[in-house]
Design a protein around this motif. Structure first.
Motif, short mmCIF file in Angstrom:
data_model
loop_
_atom_site.label_atom_id
_atom_site.label_comp_id
_atom_site.label_asym_id
_atom_site.label_seq_id
_atom_site.Cartn_x
_atom_site.Cartn_y
_atom_site.Cartn_z
N ARG A 1 44.81 56.24 31.99
CA ARG A 1 43.55 55.51 32.02
C ARG A 1 42.64 56.10 33.09
NH1 ARG A 1 42.10 50.56 30.53
NH2 ARG A 1 44.21 50.09 29.88
N ARG B 1 37.34 59.71 33.00
CA ARG B 1 38.57 59.07 33.47
C ARG B 1 39.29 59.93 34.51
NH1 ARG B 1 39.71 54.55 30.94
NH2 ARG B 1 38.52 54.12 29.05
N VAL C 1 39.82 45.50 38.95
CA VAL C 1 40.93 44.82 38.28
C VAL C 1 40.69 43.31 38.29
CG1 VAL C 1 43.37 44.22 38.55
CG2 VAL C 1 42.66 46.60 38.66
N MET C 2 40.22 42.80 39.41
CA MET C 2 39.98 41.36 39.50
C MET C 2 38.88 40.91 38.55
SD MET C 2 42.14 40.13 41.44
CE MET C 2 42.20 38.92 42.73
N GLN C 3 37.97 41.83 38.21
CA GLN C 3 36.88 41.47 37.30
C GLN C 3 37.18 41.90 35.86
OE1 GLN C 3 34.00 43.57 39.53
NE2 GLN C 3 33.38 41.80 40.75
N GLY C 4 38.42 42.29 35.63
CA GLY C 4 38.82 42.65 34.28
C GLY C 4 38.23 43.95 33.78
N GLY C 5 37.72 44.76 34.69
CA GLY C 5 37.09 46.01 34.28
C GLY C 5 38.09 47.09 33.93
N ASP C 6 37.59 48.18 33.36
CA ASP C 6 38.40 49.33 33.01
C ASP C 6 38.32 50.30 34.19
OD1 ASP C 6 39.43 51.68 32.08
OD2 ASP C 6 38.27 51.71 30.21
N SER D 1 36.63 53.75 34.00
CA SER D 1 35.24 53.92 33.58
C SER D 1 34.36 54.41 34.73
CB SER D 1 34.69 52.60 33.02
OG SER D 1 34.52 51.66 34.05
N TYR D 2 33.32 55.10 34.38
CA TYR D 2 32.40 55.65 35.36
C TYR D 2 31.79 54.54 36.21
CZ TYR D 2 28.34 58.17 37.17
OH TYR D 2 27.41 58.72 38.00
N THR D 3 31.42 53.47 35.55
CA THR D 3 30.79 52.35 36.25
C THR D 3 31.72 51.75 37.30
OG1 THR D 3 29.70 51.86 34.17
CG2 THR D 3 29.53 50.20 35.88
N LEU E 1 31.94 54.20 40.35
CA LEU E 1 30.70 54.57 41.03
C LEU E 1 30.61 54.06 42.47
CD1 LEU E 1 28.21 56.21 40.44
CD2 LEU E 1 27.08 54.14 39.62
N PRO E 2 31.02 52.81 42.76
CA PRO E 2 30.94 52.35 44.16
C PRO E 2 31.74 53.24 45.11
CG PRO E 2 31.33 50.49 42.71
CD PRO E 2 31.44 51.73 41.86
N ARG F 1 29.65 56.37 45.71
CA ARG F 1 28.48 56.02 46.53
C ARG F 1 28.86 55.80 47.97
NH1 ARG F 1 23.35 54.23 44.54
NH2 ARG F 1 23.29 54.64 42.32
N GLU G 1 28.11 55.13 29.11
CA GLU G 1 27.77 54.43 30.35
C GLU G 1 26.48 54.94 30.99
OE1 GLU G 1 31.26 53.35 32.94
OE2 GLU G 1 32.24 54.70 31.53
N MET H 1 31.35 38.98 35.06
CA MET H 1 32.76 38.63 35.13
C MET H 1 33.07 37.88 36.43
SD MET H 1 34.31 39.35 32.42
CE MET H 1 35.96 39.07 33.03
N ARG I 1 34.76 34.27 36.57
CA ARG I 1 35.98 34.12 37.35
C ARG I 1 35.83 33.05 38.44
NH1 ARG I 1 40.35 37.27 38.81
NH2 ARG I 1 41.07 36.59 40.84
N SER J 1 36.89 42.90 29.08
CA SER J 1 37.14 42.44 30.44
C SER J 1 37.80 41.08 30.44
CB SER J 1 35.83 42.38 31.23
OG SER J 1 35.30 43.69 31.38
N ARG K 1 41.42 41.35 29.65
CA ARG K 1 42.24 41.86 30.76
C ARG K 1 42.56 40.75 31.77
NH1 ARG K 1 38.76 46.27 30.56
NH2 ARG K 1 39.65 47.96 29.32
N LEU K 2 41.76 39.69 31.78
CA LEU K 2 42.08 38.58 32.68
C LEU K 2 43.00 37.57 32.00
CD1 LEU K 2 38.83 37.84 34.72
CD2 LEU K 2 40.63 39.49 35.11
#
Lengths: 447, 330
Positions: free
Chosen positions: A83, A283, A320-325, A328-330, A333-334, A337, B49, B64, B68, B112, B115-116
């Motif tokens: 991933r 990825r 992970v806490m926000q269920g994101g992948d 992913s680039y997004t 990004l933080p 940055r 993206e 999200m 949450r 998303s 995944r939760l």
């Protein structure tokens, strides 16, 4: 070349309320670091460690619609579909080439010699062996980094030809050359280097006794007293006796070099255009030496890498806490940055420092020597420098404001002629370069 | 399927809302065919993206976070602390919940939510969106259906090409209904809101995000994003379709859900209490019934930021905002 010097002592930074006994930085051998990490990972049920395998190749999953994930093919025949592929694979990063991320940089025409040195314990009249020393020779800095009361690390950046000659020579010759490089005036150090190269070219390498004889002759002609710590060949100071007044200005005399610890590798300045792979290389993310390599003279390589890891871990955890992948680039990004400009700042400061000290031109030497003498009197500026050099565990509450000010000063280190850097604790300015270098080296070797 | 344009976009919704679509012979939809064509044309770009939907990708973490936080907050209000202390640090806050994503598009939010830990159904009126969403989630082992018997840490994810009104004909109801950036694209938002509301189980949550109808929102979402920067296709947004937070709040102040009889059939004559019963002087609902929070794009960070509750009276909702409301348990 001048004898201007600056000392850094942790007690000078007491103004910030840190305890005076706090060391500026800690040195540790790569082996210990690895052992600690392995032990930590063995307690984590979610980490699976694959050993005794190599990465054979990395390619992209062939899938309709451009959704392919990176596939990592291993030497034991298994394939990992990832991933997120984190490139922590050093300067020649295969992940970086898979991701198609280009980089810019240049070779320094410099080779670094590393080794672990043996020396006698400091006497009871001297400070313990917890001070790092660095001398800026026009060919590059030589640094002495304490590990234990009787061992220390060497990082000696010098011209490639000399580096290869020294690493191939008798270890006793190298030991004498290290002692001389910290002690003799620059003109004699240069002469010694030329003669060792000439002898090598003539296929008649100098023996240890020949070198010792040459150094002894140089010491006599420079009027170096046999009672001075600057004397490395004919010192009359006995090991247990009262040390000379100037012993604290110099590292202990190297008596021998630990077998099979001598190695050398080229130095480069390198920064990738991006830390995150896009398009066909998506990825992927780069950290540490895979993303950036610097000259080891300020010992910042490992520090930058650790800061990368910390930022990336924070970034992944919030995704992970926000269920994101997390691939992913997004999501990544933080991390980029947060780290890209931060790394760039330190890297260019180190690069400028290298360029300034490569010069033997009179006006430059004069300016940097005056600068360093002045700077040595400015305790608050020095404290800021030490903080920026990675000391005190980079406390967050010191705030980014200081960070900015301190990095301003790290450009000012351009005028520091640090023949010696003394710390009340272990010294950080040079501290950790060695680990990051030997790490790179290990990786290069294992490939 | 589209009804005559007599479905004027008045937001004087309250009287009509009660009449919702039960008992009708045909399914009335709020789907606008022009909008569906517009998004079907762009469907291939959902997962690029850097492309058309870059702003949505960047917005997703904030949406999200809001979902949450709100789920955790309600759990804290209802259970004692010992149970809920751990919920804040655990990932799968939606485990065991049936969640519906109305207007799922390419599945940005649905994935998303899955995944939760949610059992999620994503629906969209555009067939090509559903195609893209299914294709994308199939590539992700975290989201593909787990073999029966194995307790997968993530929930399940499925997609259907159906309008929300169509789903209302089926008995299934949801613990959480989300509809993000959809309200400003539908015909007759009042009907759409009541449809979404009826799909929520008693005590369940409804999450919305949309754009307020203000000069600022026109300047940012239409003039700047579409015309000036060309980041978003021209025609993506229609100013007159934007909905103000006060309008949604006032809708739920009068909206009552039909009560279920013992036979689980809606009784057309009895209704529950309004979803929002109390508001403060400045018109904002109380935290336990509903919440409005602004979202702001910070260009130099390249990130969306969820504004704090207290930033202004209406929580900086002059442009993009999130809305949450809870269905009364009755």
């Amino acid at each position: 070349m001048s004898d201007a010097r600056i000392t850094f002592d942790t007690s000078e930074s007491g103004a910030w309320g840190t305890s005076e006994s706090t060391p500026m930085a800690n040195m540790t051998e790569n082996l210990n670091l690895q052992r600690a990490l392995l032990r930590y990972m063995s307690h984590s049920p979610t980490v699976r460690l694959l050993d005794r395998v190599k990465v054979v190749s990395i390619d992209r999953e062939d899938k309709e619609g451009g959704l392919g994930w990176p596939l990592v093919h291993l030497s034991n025949g298994t394939t990992l579909r990832t991933r997120l592929l984190v490139g922590a694979d050093g300067f020649n990063s295969p992940v970086r080439s898979y991701a198609g991320i280009s980089s810019y940089g240049w070779a320094y025409d410099t080779q670094a010699i590393v080794a672990t040195l043996n020396h006698p314990e400091r006497s009871q009249f001297e400070l313990p062996n917890n001070t790092a020393y660095q001398r800026f020779l026009p060919t590059g800095p030589i640094a002495f980094l304490p590990l234990s009361p009787t061992t220390s690390s060497l990082v000696w950046s010098t011209k490639p030809r000399l580096a290869s000659t020294l690493t191939k020579a008798d270890p006793a010759v190298l030991a004498s050359m290290i002692n001389a490089a910290f002690r003799l005036p620059e003109v004699s150090v240069r002469y010694l280097h030329e003669s060792i190269l000439d002898a090598h070219d003539a296929d008649k390498p100098l023996s240890h006794s020949q070198i010792m004889e040459e150094i002894a002759w140089r010491e006599r002609s420079h009027d170096i007293s046999r009672h001075s710590a600057y004397n490395s060949t004919s010192s009359v100071v006995s090991e247990r006796g009262v040390p000379p007044d100037d012993s604290g200005s110099l590292p202990p005399l190297v008596t021998s070099i630990q077998p099979s610890t001598i190695a050398s590798f080229p130095l480069r300045y390198n920064h990738t255009d991006s830390y995150i792979g896009e398009g066909a290389g998506s990825r992927t993310v780069l950290i540490g030496d895979a993303a950036h390599t610097v000259h080891p003279l300020a010992g910042q390589g490992l520090n930058l890498g650790l800061a990368d890891v910390e930022a990336l871990a924070r970034c992944i955890s919030s995704t992970v806490m926000q269920g994101g992948d997390i691939g992913s680039y997004t999501a990544l990004l933080p991390y980029a940055r947060e780290r890209y400009f931060e790394n760039h700042k330190v890297m260019s400061a180190v690069d400028k420092l290298h360029k300034l000290y490569s010069s033997t031109a009179e006006p430059v030497v004069w300016a940097r020597s005056v600068g360093v003498e002045v700077l040595n009197e400015l305790d608050s500026v020095k404290a800021a420098l030490m903080m920026n050099a990675g000391a005190y565990g980079r406390k967050r509450n010191l705030g980014s404001g200081w960070d900015v000010i301190a990095s301003g000063f790290s450009l000012a280190t351009g005028v520091v002629n640090a023949t010696k850097i003394i710390g009340g604790g272990m010294t950080g300015l040079l501290g950790v370069g060695l680990q990051s270098l030997s790490k790179t080296l290990n990786q290069t070797n294992s490939k | 399927m589209r009804l005559p344009v007599s479905l004027q976009r008045s937001i004087q919704l309250s009287s009509r809302a009660k009449g919702a679509s039960h008992g009708r012979r045909y399914i009335q939809t709020t789907v606008n065919s022009d909008e569906i064509n517009h998004f079907s044309r762009l469907s291939a770009q959902w997962w690029d993206e850097h492309g058309e939907f870059a702003f949505l990708h960047r917005m997703n973490p904030v949406r999200m976070q809001f979902v949450r936080d709100k789920i955790i907050e309600t759990a804290r209000d209802e259970h004692d602390e010992s149970v809920t202390d751990e919920i804040g640090i655990k990932k799968d806050v939606l485990t065991g919940m049936d969640v519906l994503d109305v207007g799922c598009g390419g599945g940005l939010l649905s994935e998303s939510l899955a995944r939760l830990g949610a059992n999620i159904l994503g629906i969209d009126a555009s067939e090509s969106n559903i195609g893209i969403a299914s294709l994308h989630s199939a590539a992700d082992p975290q989201l593909s259906p787990s073999p029966p018997g194995s307790r997968s840490p993530s929930g399940s994810l499925s997609y259907r090409n159906i309008a929300a009104e169509g789903l209302l004909q089926e008995p299934r109801r949801f613990d959480v209904v989300c509809s993000m950036e959809v309200l400003e694209h539908v015909d007759n938002p009042a009907t759409f809101l009541s449809t979404c509301a009826e799909l929520v189980k008693p005590g369940g949550h409804l999450f919305l995000s949309t754009i307020a109808r203000t000069p600022l929102s026109y300047f940012l979402t239409i003039f700047t994003a579409e015309y000036l920067l060309r980041k978003v296709s021209i025609g993506t947004h229609t100013y007159s379709k934007f909905v103000n937070p006060s309008e949604i709040v006032s809708f739920f102040q009068s909206y009552r859900s039909p009560l279920l009889t013992s036979h689980d059939a809606p009784d057309s004559s009895s209704f529950g209490r309004p979803w929002i019963t109390r508001t403060y002087d400045h018109g904002l609902p109380t935290r336990t019934e509903a919440e409005v929070r602004g979202m702001i794009y910070v260009p130099w960070k390249g990130e969306w930021v969820l504004m704090p509750r207290s930033s202004t009276a209406w929580g900086a909702t002059e442009c993009n905002y999130m809305f949450w409301v809870r269905k009364p348990r009755e």
